[in-house]
Design an enzyme around this catalytic site. Structure first.
Site, PDB file in Angstrom:
ATOM      1  CB  SER A   1       2.611 -54.069   6.028  1.00  0.00           C
ATOM      2  OG  SER A   1       3.222 -53.469   4.906  1.00  0.00           O
TER       3      SER A   1
ATOM      4  CB  CYS B   1       1.072 -48.860  -4.666  1.00  0.00           C
ATOM      5  SG  CYS B   1       1.067 -48.092  -3.045  1.00  0.00           S
TER       6      CYS B   1
ATOM      7  CB  CYS C   1      -0.535 -52.691  -5.275  1.00  0.00           C
ATOM      8  SG  CYS C   1      -1.644 -53.550  -4.150  1.00  0.00           S
TER       9      CYS C   1
ATOM     10  CB  CYS D   1      -1.728 -62.499   4.574  1.00  0.00           C
ATOM     11  SG  CYS D   1      -1.546 -60.920   3.764  1.00  0.00           S
TER      12      CYS D   1
ATOM     13  CB  CYS E   1       3.120 -59.609  -1.883  1.00  0.00           C
ATOM     14  SG  CYS E   1       3.891 -60.466  -0.552  1.00  0.00           S
TER      15      CYS E   1
ATOM     16  N   GLY F   1      -5.720 -53.357   1.556  1.00  0.00           N
ATOM     17  CA  GLY F   1      -5.970 -52.122   2.284  1.00  0.00           C
ATOM     18  C   GLY F   1      -4.783 -51.575   3.040  1.00  0.00           C
ATOM     19  CD  GLU F   2      -1.546 -47.889   5.035  1.00  0.00           C
ATOM     20  OE1 GLU F   2      -0.726 -48.288   4.193  1.00  0.00           O
ATOM     21  OE2 GLU F   2      -1.340 -47.969   6.262  1.00  0.00           O
TER      22      GLU F   2
ATOM     23  CB  SER G   1       5.149 -50.562   1.531  1.00  0.00           C
ATOM     24  OG  SER G   1       4.491 -51.694   2.023  1.00  0.00           O
ATOM     25  CG  LEU G   2      11.810 -47.290   1.475  1.00  0.00           C
ATOM     26  CD1 LEU G   2      11.252 -46.019   2.088  1.00  0.00           C
ATOM     27  CD2 LEU G   2      13.206 -47.586   2.038  1.00  0.00           C
ATOM     28  CG  HIS G   3       7.685 -50.713  -2.349  1.00  0.00           C
ATOM     29  ND1 HIS G   3       8.051 -52.000  -2.046  1.00  0.00           N
ATOM     30  CD2 HIS G   3       6.395 -50.579  -1.904  1.00  0.00           C
ATOM     31  CE1 HIS G   3       7.033 -52.620  -1.470  1.00  0.00           C
ATOM     32  NE2 HIS G   3       6.025 -51.787  -1.357  1.00  0.00           N
TER      33      HIS G   3
ATOM     34  CG  ASN H   1       4.105 -61.883  -6.303  1.00  0.00           C
ATOM     35  OD1 ASN H   1       4.774 -62.840  -6.678  1.00  0.00           O
ATOM     36  ND2 ASN H   1       4.113 -61.460  -5.045  1.00  0.00           N
TER      37      ASN H   1
ATOM     38  CB  CYS I   1      -5.988 -50.135  -1.134  1.00  0.00           C
ATOM     39  SG  CYS I   1      -4.753 -49.115  -0.302  1.00  0.00           S
TER      40      CYS I   1
ATOM     41  CD  GLU J   1      -9.143 -61.972  -2.740  1.00  0.00           C
ATOM     42  OE1 GLU J   1      -9.779 -62.338  -3.726  1.00  0.00           O
ATOM     43  OE2 GLU J   1      -8.005 -61.513  -2.822  1.00  0.00           O
TER      44      GLU J   1
END
Ligand code: SAH
Ligand code: SF4
Length: 399
Positions: A229, A146, A149, A135, A373, A197-198, A251-253, A330, A142, A122
């Protein structure tokens, strides 16, 4: 077909080497999208259609048609002789990913479900008053799982090729009617590698694709308008800075090992100290080009006052030119978390601002079409192949 990446039990997957060669098409033609100028020149010479001494000039002309004018048909390349155009069309192609389905959100966000070489992925376009951001996905699915996600729940994972990554940009330009490439007044002004994906687990293809996107005689997006990212693939961060040089988002989070281990499992491999040290060493990071720390707001998980203060302390300790981007969580079907309440997010943001660090809250966009996201999970997982084909055919018939 590129080798699929496999999720290893008990931990994050190692990046698996994926063949760099462009997968051969069933009709034997070579796709010129995703090749750099030198590779196009080589392919022209190897085809026997272009003399070596003319290869540079011809590849420059073709490059201009593909990336400045948006041509997908050699017949349109009118500064090439007609017999050459016809011969090129027999040997080469200028592809686009197939659009299986497209959505437009009430807020103007657009999402495309794309397909090439069998798998779906996508891309999302987010229009704002002063910019338009695409984006872009780097992988189908991925490997990193996480916990918050949706993409991480996809079973099937493979790297996208450079052609498929650039193809998302070309397709968005088609949809926005933005050919030829104008230096000013564009709708598509920014790119974020924040789709599925990463990106640093697909380094070579992402680098090659972004170099094409940045080429001044083509799409010509400045590296300052592109952000990559990563969830924290520490060993690849220096190379990303040196070989791509775009803005970095991380992406610390979470600010403690316990919480980050839990919600971003890659942290078990490269922890917060290693990650922040790699950020401090990121080439090009300075006060004018700050690193963005993404921080998803999960109710009761990572959103306390103490978390906010620790975030400020860490950024200071590592002397990072940084800003923080707070992302309201989200939700997606079956997601195990809730979004922090608005007052909590506001307080968290205020505490970081008080520490002298900018911490805006990202407005969720395209939630109604599952384009926000972390909501991307291509419908390929939920739809059968026959259904994907049916929808693509219906879309074509409607045009
Ligand atoms: N894999 C890369 C690129 C994806 S970027 C990365 O993780 O950095 C997408 C951003 O949205 C990341 O910061 C990701 O952590 C965040 N995200 C993922 N799921 C989310 C969700 N459900 N709600 C809000 N943000 C989410
Ligand atoms: Fe992968 Fe990023 Fe989602 Fe984590 S947040 S599962 S790294 S796409």
């Amino acid at each position: 077909m590129p080798t699929p990446l496999m999720s290893l039990p008990g931990g994050p997957a190692e990046p698996v080497a994926v063949p760099r060669a462009v997968p051969p098409r069933a009709d034997g033609r070579l796709d010129l999208v995703g090749l750099d100028r030198a590779a196009i020149a080589r392919a022209l010479v190897e085809s026997g259609l272009v003399e070596p001494r003319q290869a540079r000039m011809r590849s420059g002309q073709i490059w201009h048609w593909i990336y400045n004018r948006g041509a997908t048909d050699f017949a349109a390349m009118t500064d090439l002789a007609k017999p050459l155009r016809e011969a090129l069309a027999e040997r080469f192609t200028v592809s686009r990913p197939e659009v299986v389905q497209a959505w437009v959100s009430a807020d103007g966000t657009r999402k495309w479900l794309l397909r090439s070489a069998g798998e779906a992925y996508e891309a999302v376009f987010i229009p704002d008053a002063d910019r338009g951001t695409l984006c872009v996905s780097s992988q189908v699915g991925c490997t990193l799982n996480c916990r918050f996600c949706h993409t991480g729940t996809m079973k099937l994972v493979r790297n996208l090729t450079a052609a498929e990554i650039v193809g998302q940009v070309l397709l968005a330009r088609d949809a926005l009617g933005e050919w030829p490439s104008a230096p000013d007044g564009r709708m598509l002004t920014n790119i974020v590698m924040m789709g599925m994906g990463e990106p640093l687990y697909n380094f070579d293809n992402v680098r090659d694709a972004l170099r094409i996107v940045m080429d001044g005689e083509g799409l010509a997006l400045s590296k300052r308008r592109i952000t990559l990212s990563t969830s924290g693939v520490v060993p690849m961060m220096a190379r990303a800075g040196a070989e791509i040089g775009v803005n970095l988002a991380v992406s610390l989070h979470a600010v403690t090992r316990e919480v980050r281990d839990e919600i971003v499992p890659l942290n078990r491999k490269w922890g917060i100290p290693e990650l922040l040290a790699a950020c401090a060493a990121y080439p090009g990071a300075n006060n004018a080009r700050r690193i963005t720390f993404e921080y998803v707001m999960l109710d009761g998980v990572n959103d306390s006052d103490a978390d906010a203060r620790e975030l400020v302390r860490l950024i200071r300790q590592y002397r990072l030119p940084a800003k923080v981007n707070l992302i309201p969580f989200n939700p997606w079907p079956g997601s195990p978390y809730a979004c922090s309440p608005d007052e909590r997010i506001a307080r968290f943001s205020a505490l970081i601002f008080e520490g002298g660090i900018s911490a805006p809250v990202r407005t969720p966009r395209g939630r109604d079409i599952m384009a926000a996201c972390g909501q991307l999970k291509s419908a390929s997982e939920r739809l059968s192949r026959a259904e994907l084909d049916r929808r693509a055919a219906a879309k074509e018939a409607a045009w």
